[in-house]
Design a protein around this motif. Sequence first.
Motif, PDB file in Angstrom:
ATOM      1  N   VAL A 133      -9.009  16.941  -3.264  1.00 22.43           N
ATOM      2  CA  VAL A 133      -8.543  17.875  -4.291  1.00 22.43           C
ATOM      3  C   VAL A 133      -7.051  17.696  -4.555  1.00 22.43           C
ATOM      4  CG1 VAL A 133      -8.277  20.302  -4.927  1.00 22.43           C
ATOM      5  CG2 VAL A 133     -10.340  19.542  -3.727  1.00 22.43           C
ATOM      6  N   THR A 134      -6.270  17.504  -3.482  1.00 21.82           N
ATOM      7  CA  THR A 134      -4.818  17.406  -3.634  1.00 21.82           C
ATOM      8  C   THR A 134      -4.288  15.986  -3.508  1.00 21.82           C
ATOM      9  OG1 THR A 134      -4.391  17.734  -1.270  1.00 21.82           O
ATOM     10  CG2 THR A 134      -4.633  19.702  -2.643  1.00 21.82           C
ATOM     11  N   GLY A 135      -5.067  15.091  -2.910  1.00 20.34           N
ATOM     12  CA  GLY A 135      -4.597  13.729  -2.659  1.00 20.34           C
ATOM     13  C   GLY A 135      -3.707  13.628  -1.436  1.00 20.34           C
ATOM     14  N   ALA A 136      -3.562  14.732  -0.687  1.00 19.30           N
ATOM     15  CA  ALA A 136      -2.700  14.736   0.485  1.00 19.30           C
ATOM     16  C   ALA A 136      -3.243  13.826   1.578  1.00 19.30           C
ATOM     17  CB  ALA A 136      -2.540  16.160   1.020  1.00 19.30           C
ATOM     18  N   LYS A 137      -2.332  13.136   2.264  1.00 22.60           N
ATOM     19  CA  LYS A 137      -2.704  12.218   3.341  1.00 22.60           C
ATOM     20  C   LYS A 137      -2.987  12.989   4.618  1.00 22.60           C
ATOM     21  CE  LYS A 137       0.668   9.932   5.129  1.00 22.60           C
ATOM     22  NZ  LYS A 137       1.779   8.970   5.303  1.00 22.60           N
ATOM     23  N   GLY A 138      -4.070  12.623   5.300  1.00 22.79           N
ATOM     24  CA  GLY A 138      -4.390  13.185   6.604  1.00 22.79           C
ATOM     25  C   GLY A 138      -4.064  12.176   7.685  1.00 22.79           C
ATOM     26  N   TRP A 139      -5.098  11.593   8.276  1.00 20.61           N
ATOM     27  CA  TRP A 139      -4.898  10.594   9.331  1.00 20.61           C
ATOM     28  C   TRP A 139      -4.521   9.231   8.745  1.00 20.61           C
ATOM     29  CZ3 TRP A 139      -8.248   6.663   8.434  1.00 20.61           C
ATOM     30  CH2 TRP A 139      -9.476   6.951   7.853  1.00 20.61           C
ATOM     31  N   VAL A 140      -3.975   8.364   9.620  1.00 15.95           N
ATOM     32  CA  VAL A 140      -3.548   7.018   9.220  1.00 15.95           C
ATOM     33  C   VAL A 140      -4.054   6.013  10.248  1.00 15.95           C
ATOM     34  CG1 VAL A 140      -1.588   5.482   8.827  1.00 15.95           C
ATOM     35  CG2 VAL A 140      -1.471   7.864   8.078  1.00 15.95           C
ATOM     36  N   TYR A 141      -4.688   4.943   9.760  1.00 14.72           N
ATOM     37  CA  TYR A 141      -5.068   3.819  10.613  1.00 14.72           C
ATOM     38  C   TYR A 141      -4.332   2.583  10.095  1.00 14.72           C
ATOM     39  CZ  TYR A 141      -7.750  -0.115  12.480  1.00 14.72           C
ATOM     40  OH  TYR A 141      -8.115  -1.290  13.090  1.00 14.72           O
ATOM     41  N   ARG A 142      -3.495   1.984  10.930  1.00 17.90           N
ATOM     42  CA  ARG A 142      -2.742   0.789  10.538  1.00 17.90           C
ATOM     43  C   ARG A 142      -3.465  -0.443  11.047  1.00 17.90           C
ATOM     44  NH1 ARG A 142       3.616  -0.526  10.032  1.00 17.90           N
ATOM     45  NH2 ARG A 142       3.205   0.936   8.345  1.00 17.90           N
ATOM     46  N   LEU A 143      -3.741  -1.392  10.133  1.00 15.86           N
ATOM     47  CA  LEU A 143      -4.422  -2.623  10.504  1.00 15.86           C
ATOM     48  C   LEU A 143      -3.476  -3.555  11.255  1.00 15.86           C
ATOM     49  CD1 LEU A 143      -6.276  -1.452   8.227  1.00 15.86           C
ATOM     50  CD2 LEU A 143      -6.753  -3.824   7.572  1.00 15.86           C
ATOM     51  N   PRO A 144      -4.023  -4.484  12.053  1.00 13.08           N
ATOM     52  CA  PRO A 144      -3.170  -5.501  12.674  1.00 13.08           C
ATOM     53  C   PRO A 144      -2.410  -6.279  11.607  1.00 13.08           C
ATOM     54  CG  PRO A 144      -5.377  -5.563  13.621  1.00 13.08           C
ATOM     55  CD  PRO A 144      -5.446  -4.654  12.433  1.00 13.08           C
ATOM     56  N   ALA A 145      -1.279  -6.853  11.982  1.00 11.58           N
ATOM     57  CA  ALA A 145      -0.444  -7.606  11.044  1.00 11.58           C
ATOM     58  C   ALA A 145      -1.251  -8.706  10.364  1.00 11.58           C
ATOM     59  CB  ALA A 145       0.756  -8.211  11.775  1.00 11.58           C
ATOM     60  N   LYS A 146      -1.069  -8.844   9.063  1.00 15.49           N
ATOM     61  CA  LYS A 146      -1.708  -9.862   8.218  1.00 15.49           C
ATOM     62  C   LYS A 146      -3.175  -9.553   7.892  1.00 15.49           C
ATOM     63  CE  LYS A 146       2.072 -12.381   8.533  1.00 15.49           C
ATOM     64  NZ  LYS A 146       3.017 -12.507   7.398  1.00 15.49           N
ATOM     65  N   PHE A 147      -3.732  -8.493   8.455  1.00 12.95           N
ATOM     66  CA  PHE A 147      -5.129  -8.154   8.186  1.00 12.95           C
ATOM     67  C   PHE A 147      -5.234  -7.271   6.943  1.00 12.95           C
ATOM     68  CE2 PHE A 147      -5.965 -10.060  12.094  1.00 12.95           C
ATOM     69  CZ  PHE A 147      -7.329 -10.049  12.377  1.00 12.95           C
ATOM     70  N   LYS A 148      -6.352  -7.442   6.205  1.00 17.87           N
ATOM     71  CA  LYS A 148      -6.655  -6.625   5.049  1.00 17.87           C
ATOM     72  C   LYS A 148      -8.089  -6.123   5.163  1.00 17.87           C
ATOM     73  CE  LYS A 148      -2.683  -7.682   3.179  1.00 17.87           C
ATOM     74  NZ  LYS A 148      -1.587  -6.675   3.113  1.00 17.87           N
ATOM     75  N   VAL A 149      -8.403  -5.044   4.463  1.00 16.82           N
ATOM     76  CA  VAL A 149      -9.775  -4.559   4.391  1.00 16.82           C
ATOM     77  C   VAL A 149     -10.545  -5.434   3.405  1.00 16.82           C
ATOM     78  CG1 VAL A 149     -11.276  -2.633   3.774  1.00 16.82           C
ATOM     79  CG2 VAL A 149      -9.109  -2.196   4.952  1.00 16.82           C
ATOM     80  N   THR A 150     -11.655  -6.011   3.850  1.00 19.11           N
ATOM     81  CA  THR A 150     -12.441  -6.886   2.982  1.00 19.11           C
ATOM     82  C   THR A 150     -13.753  -6.261   2.531  1.00 19.11           C
ATOM     83  OG1 THR A 150     -13.452  -7.935   4.894  1.00 19.11           O
ATOM     84  CG2 THR A 150     -11.453  -8.957   4.022  1.00 19.11           C
ATOM     85  N   SER A 151     -14.254  -5.278   3.267  1.00 20.82           N
ATOM     86  CA  SER A 151     -15.450  -4.545   2.858  1.00 20.82           C
ATOM     87  C   SER A 151     -15.409  -3.156   3.472  1.00 20.82           C
ATOM     88  CB  SER A 151     -16.735  -5.252   3.299  1.00 20.82           C
ATOM     89  OG  SER A 151     -16.991  -6.393   2.535  1.00 20.82           O
ATOM     90  N   ILE A 152     -15.943  -2.196   2.743  1.00 18.51           N
ATOM     91  CA  ILE A 152     -16.133  -0.843   3.260  1.00 18.51           C
ATOM     92  C   ILE A 152     -17.635  -0.633   3.413  1.00 18.51           C
ATOM     93  CG2 ILE A 152     -15.756   1.615   2.871  1.00 18.51           C
ATOM     94  CD1 ILE A 152     -13.496   0.834   0.935  1.00 18.51           C
ATOM     95  N   TYR A 153     -18.076  -0.378   4.632  1.00 19.68           N
ATOM     96  CA  TYR A 153     -19.507  -0.153   4.868  1.00 19.68           C
ATOM     97  C   TYR A 153     -19.863   1.323   4.817  1.00 19.68           C
ATOM     98  CZ  TYR A 153     -19.411  -5.005   6.321  1.00 19.68           C
ATOM     99  OH  TYR A 153     -19.235  -6.368   6.342  1.00 19.68           O
ATOM    100  N   SER A 154     -18.916   2.175   5.162  1.00 21.31           N
ATOM    101  CA  SER A 154     -19.165   3.611   5.123  1.00 21.31           C
ATOM    102  C   SER A 154     -17.827   4.326   5.085  1.00 21.31           C
ATOM    103  CB  SER A 154     -19.970   4.048   6.354  1.00 21.31           C
ATOM    104  OG  SER A 154     -20.056   5.456   6.442  1.00 21.31           O
ATOM    105  N   VAL A 155     -17.780   5.446   4.358  1.00 17.79           N
ATOM    106  CA  VAL A 155     -16.572   6.267   4.310  1.00 17.79           C
ATOM    107  C   VAL A 155     -16.613   7.333   5.403  1.00 17.79           C
ATOM    108  CG1 VAL A 155     -15.241   7.889   2.908  1.00 17.79           C
ATOM    109  CG2 VAL A 155     -16.196   5.826   1.870  1.00 17.79           C
ATOM    110  N   ASN A 156     -17.778   7.938   5.610  1.00 17.04           N
ATOM    111  CA  ASN A 156     -17.932   8.970   6.633  1.00 17.04           C
ATOM    112  C   ASN A 156     -19.266   8.791   7.345  1.00 17.04           C
ATOM    113  OD1 ASN A 156     -17.529  11.298   8.161  1.00 17.04           O
ATOM    114  ND2 ASN A 156     -18.411  12.625   6.604  1.00 17.04           N
ATOM    115  N   PRO A 157     -19.240   8.265   8.597  1.00 18.29           N
ATOM    116  CA  PRO A 157     -18.074   7.806   9.358  1.00 18.29           C
ATOM    117  C   PRO A 157     -17.453   6.564   8.708  1.00 18.29           C
ATOM    118  CG  PRO A 157     -20.078   7.157  10.467  1.00 18.29           C
ATOM    119  CD  PRO A 157     -20.501   8.036   9.345  1.00 18.29           C
TER     120      PRO A 157
END
Length: 543
Positions: A337-361
């Motif tokens: 609703v607000t776009g406010a940030k909650g938790w943060v997960y930082r990927l290892p250096a040089k890594f990118k997200v290539t696929s999302i299999y599920s949002v929750n979990p």
Amino acid sequence: MTELPQPPNQPPTPSGYGHLPGPPQQGYGFPPQGENPYAQQPAYPPQPPTVPQQWPAGPAGSGGPGGPGSGPGAAPKKKTVLLIAASVAAALVLGGVGYVAFSGDDKDPKPVAQEPTDAKPSGSPSADKGDGNGDGGAQQTDLNSGRKQGEDKVLWLKTTKIDGPGMGVDAAGQWVVGDTVVKTLWKNLTGYSVTDGKEKWTLPFPAQICSVAPQATAEGRTVVMYRDGEGENTSCTQLRVVDLKTGKEVWSKEVPKEGLFDIFTSPTLSMIGDTVTVSRGGNASAFKISNGDKLFASPVGDGCNPDSYEAGNGKMIALVTCTDEDSTAEVHGIDPVTGAKGWVYRLPAKFKVTSIYSVNPTVIDIGDEKTKQRSIVVLGPDGKQTATLAGEGGFAVGCGDTGLFRSLATCPSAVVDANTLYLPTAAGTGKTNEIVAFDLATGKDKWRVPAGDKRTLTPLKAVNGQLIAYRKADEEQGGEVLSIPAAGGTPTALLRHPSAPAAPIERTFTLPKLDYVDGRFFISSTHLRAQGQDEKLLMVFGK
């Protein structure tokens, strides 16, 4: 075997699936080990002309070549009603749609296939609009004429003939809402009766439809984007909310630019509650589905800013790129609703997200394009890594183009139910595959179900403790809708689709959209060549 680099305060990554090499891929990320036959892809291979412009009629009273009562193993002879619709000029720009519906009498053999107790077909045939053409036109082959004992039926097949641009036309959207199945095609959105395929309504758009939300609200609304004009130098900026039950527009508006380099090439739409997000690979905006009011937009500037948003199962996440030297990637939990940030997960250096299999979990595939390291990680409610999937075999994780101007959406061939993730392994020409069930608490695979000789299995959805999956048709044998217990075990056939002449048509849908609702299976094309020849658009199976 190189250990996967770990971000601060994260558990170590076990060996196994986390380190599968692969060839280079365009855009950030890296390629899957095999191509997902059902994932929507940015390029469209030529579609085989499997639907002839005029199907020959069989002998009188036969319902098709050889008749339904001929040949070994054929079903008892029955009457078959062929309903042939004339082209409706208003249905498509520069083209028309026709259909064939099939029904039989009470002498049909009792199918062996089973269906779950909650899968009871609903809806009733729609009234003929009375275009004056009646049942005239070229007679078409009864697609159930080769039906064998225990096989179910083709309920109807929708075909279309369009003269379009050289690159063809898109038909990405498909939604089933009550007794209506809705399909996009180029510049139109059309609703058909689920029982007989008759057109209920058509909503034309001013220009080409360029993006659709895969979801629909509880009220039966969805969001569609279309281009701001004709021609090549146009942008995908126009947003429209549609009532899928009636075909009426709720509201339309232009999505404003959020930055200097906000390029509307191929936006991705995602819906949650009363929020729809419009992500376009670097910028994103969110609006109320009910009235179009703007809710929030991704910030622009130094720091770590969201590139795109994705929602599912009541939660929203953002894919984030930081402006440091390494362009570090993060995943954020987001208030829808607000776009406010909650938790943060930082990927290892040089890594990118290539696929999302599920949002929750939250389950994501991450990798380093240069080192070819990769891993599927599970994040807890607080964004901390809780497990890493470990399994053998190449998984069909090619779930969208991760190039410069396209946002990454949730993988359509991944299904999550409770604490289990179901993924298909890669399948190639003439090769079989299997579905693997992973325990998200441990990351280990619990069971595997093979597709069978030269067949392909893809998960569709999880319902009442069962995984619903589709086994693709081959040249002589129709596809199947299967139910697999969450604990594993022998699959049960919910639908067994008929053999030739239906199977060769079913198996050659290009990059199809699949769904199983109320005991019916829907398969449709997502791209057409549009060269003035009959092409299959939508095929429906049932009892």
